[in-house]
Enzyme design. Structure first.
Site, PDB file in Angstrom:
ATOM      1  N   GLY A 120       0.547  -0.985   0.203  1.00 61.49           N
ATOM      2  CA  GLY A 120       0.369   0.076   0.237  1.00 61.49           C
ATOM      3  C   GLY A 120       0.943   1.219  -0.327  1.00 61.49           C
ATOM      4  CG  ASP A 141      -8.281   0.769  10.770  1.00 60.21           C
ATOM      5  OD1 ASP A 141      -9.090   2.018  10.910  1.00 60.21           O
ATOM      6  OD2 ASP A 141      -8.593  -0.344  10.284  1.00 60.21           O
ATOM      7  CE  LYS A 191      -9.767   4.080   7.103  1.00 60.93           C
ATOM      8  NZ  LYS A 191     -10.435   2.676   7.415  1.00 60.93           N
ATOM      9  CB  VAL A 231      -9.629   5.803   2.063  1.00 58.82           C
ATOM     10  CG1 VAL A 231     -10.374   6.636   2.796  1.00 58.82           C
ATOM     11  CG2 VAL A 231      -8.693   5.229   2.888  1.00 58.82           C
ATOM     12  CG  ASP A 259      -5.236  -3.439  -1.737  1.00 55.44           C
ATOM     13  OD1 ASP A 259      -4.871  -3.482  -0.123  1.00 55.44           O
ATOM     14  OD2 ASP A 259      -5.729  -5.030  -1.475  1.00 55.44           O
ATOM     15  NE  ARG A 270      -1.943  -3.432  -4.257  1.00 54.80           N
ATOM     16  CZ  ARG A 270      -2.488  -3.153  -2.823  1.00 54.80           C
ATOM     17  NH1 ARG A 270      -2.076  -1.993  -2.015  1.00 54.80           N
ATOM     18  NH2 ARG A 270      -2.689  -4.830  -2.613  1.00 54.80           N
TER      19      ARG A 270
HETATM   20  P1  5GP Z   1      -3.811  -0.950  11.426  1.00 56.68           P
HETATM   21  O1  5GP Z   1      -3.451  -2.523  11.677  1.00 56.68           O
HETATM   22  O2  5GP Z   1      -3.881   0.315  11.883  1.00 56.68           O
HETATM   23  O3  5GP Z   1      -4.968  -1.189  12.278  1.00 56.68           O
HETATM   24  O4  5GP Z   1      -4.340  -1.170   9.651  1.00 56.68           O
HETATM   25  C1  5GP Z   1      -3.116  -0.810   8.883  1.00 56.68           C
HETATM   26  C2  5GP Z   1      -3.257  -1.864   7.434  1.00 56.68           C
HETATM   27  O5  5GP Z   1      -4.157  -1.952   7.451  1.00 56.68           O
HETATM   28  C3  5GP Z   1      -3.148  -0.017   6.683  1.00 56.68           C
HETATM   29  O6  5GP Z   1      -2.016  -0.646   6.376  1.00 56.68           O
HETATM   30  C4  5GP Z   1      -3.880  -1.442   5.381  1.00 56.68           C
HETATM   31  O7  5GP Z   1      -3.069  -2.293   4.637  1.00 56.68           O
HETATM   32  C5  5GP Z   1      -5.169  -1.493   6.135  1.00 56.68           C
HETATM   33  N1  5GP Z   1      -6.228  -0.176   6.194  1.00 56.68           N
HETATM   34  C6  5GP Z   1      -7.336   0.498   7.309  1.00 56.68           C
HETATM   35  N2  5GP Z   1      -7.562   0.927   6.847  1.00 56.68           N
HETATM   36  C7  5GP Z   1      -7.704   0.700   5.560  1.00 56.68           C
HETATM   37  C8  5GP Z   1      -8.901   1.567   4.414  1.00 56.68           C
HETATM   38  O8  5GP Z   1      -9.375   2.242   4.639  1.00 56.68           O
HETATM   39  N3  5GP Z   1      -8.099   1.335   3.121  1.00 56.68           N
HETATM   40  C9  5GP Z   1      -7.004   0.277   3.179  1.00 56.68           C
HETATM   41  N4  5GP Z   1      -7.432  -0.382   1.376  1.00 56.68           N
HETATM   42  N5  5GP Z   1      -6.243  -0.736   4.193  1.00 56.68           N
HETATM   43  C10 5GP Z   1      -6.782   0.190   5.147  1.00 56.68           C
END
Ligand code: 5GP
Length: 181
Positions: free
Chosen positions: A43, A102, A130, A152, A158, A164
């Site tokens: 990503g 996230d 986020k 998003v 993706d 992408r």
């Molecule tokens: P975390 O471990 O912080 O929950 O997640 C990070 C990963 O979740 C990011 O690198 C991404 O791959 C995925 N992710 C979280 N939110 C989104 C989103 O809104 N869109 C996409 N495409 N991937 C997300």
């Protein structure tokens, strides 16, 4: 806009302007230092390639691939290293470049793993954040944009490996990732 989009969240121009700003701040902060940029596949790849062209310092790249999501739009909470770094980061100034934070679980895990390898410094740069979804606190040194809780895609991000290459970032229609057509 792509027909699967609900709305464009960040235009190509908005992203370009902000990425250049981040590059200027990073160049200043690391003045006189060599930087090892670690891109989190896949990503962050488009963000990283734009960002490094706005940074003046000598830069080396390395990449890591981690999985926390599989093919679903919600987190499983489990982080696995799919591809580790090629080289040691000992005594290097490391900047992790991520597409989006996230829950924070991925970066919490990565910072623990990488800080145990003895870097001279370790910082995080994310294009998107986020904050309302955070489960684990993560200190973000460089942040492109804080966004709300939409799923998003575009500019590297993706859904099931699609979208992408969109030059902007859009919120995906919920019926696309909710299983509808
Ligand atoms: P975390 O471990 O912080 O929950 O997640 C990070 C990963 O979740 C990011 O690198 C991404 O791959 C995925 N992710 C979280 N939110 C989104 C989103 O809104 N869109 C996409 N495409 N991937 C997300």
């Amino acid at each position: 806009m792509h027909p699967h989009g609900e709305k464009i969240l960040l235009s190509e121009q908005e992203i370009k302007t902000r990425v250049a700003q981040l590059g200027r701040v990073i160049s200043e902060d690391y003045k006189g230092k060599e930087l090892l940029v670690i891109g989190i596949l896949k990503g962050a790849i488009i963000f990283l390639t734009d960002l490094v062209r706005s940074i003046n310092n000598p830069i080396y790249f390395d990449f890591m691939s981690v999985s926390s999501y599989g093919d679903s739009a919600s987190t499983s909470g489990e982080v696995r290293i799919l591809k580790d770094l090629d080289k040691s980061i000992e005594d290097r100034h490391v900047l992790i470049v991520e597409d989006i934070i996230d829950t924070g679980l991925t970066l919490d895990y990565l910072t623990h793993v990488l800080s145990s390898r003895g870097p001279a410094s370790l910082k995080i740069c994310t294009l998107l954040d986020k904050p309302s979804r955070r489960v684990t606190p993560v200190y973000v040194h460089y942040r492109g944009f804080s966004i709300s809780n939409d799923f998003v895609v575009g500019y590297g991000l993706d859904y099931n490996e699609r979208y992408r290459n969109l030059p902007y970032i859009m919120a995906l229609r919920p019926k696309i990732y909710g299983g509808g057509s």
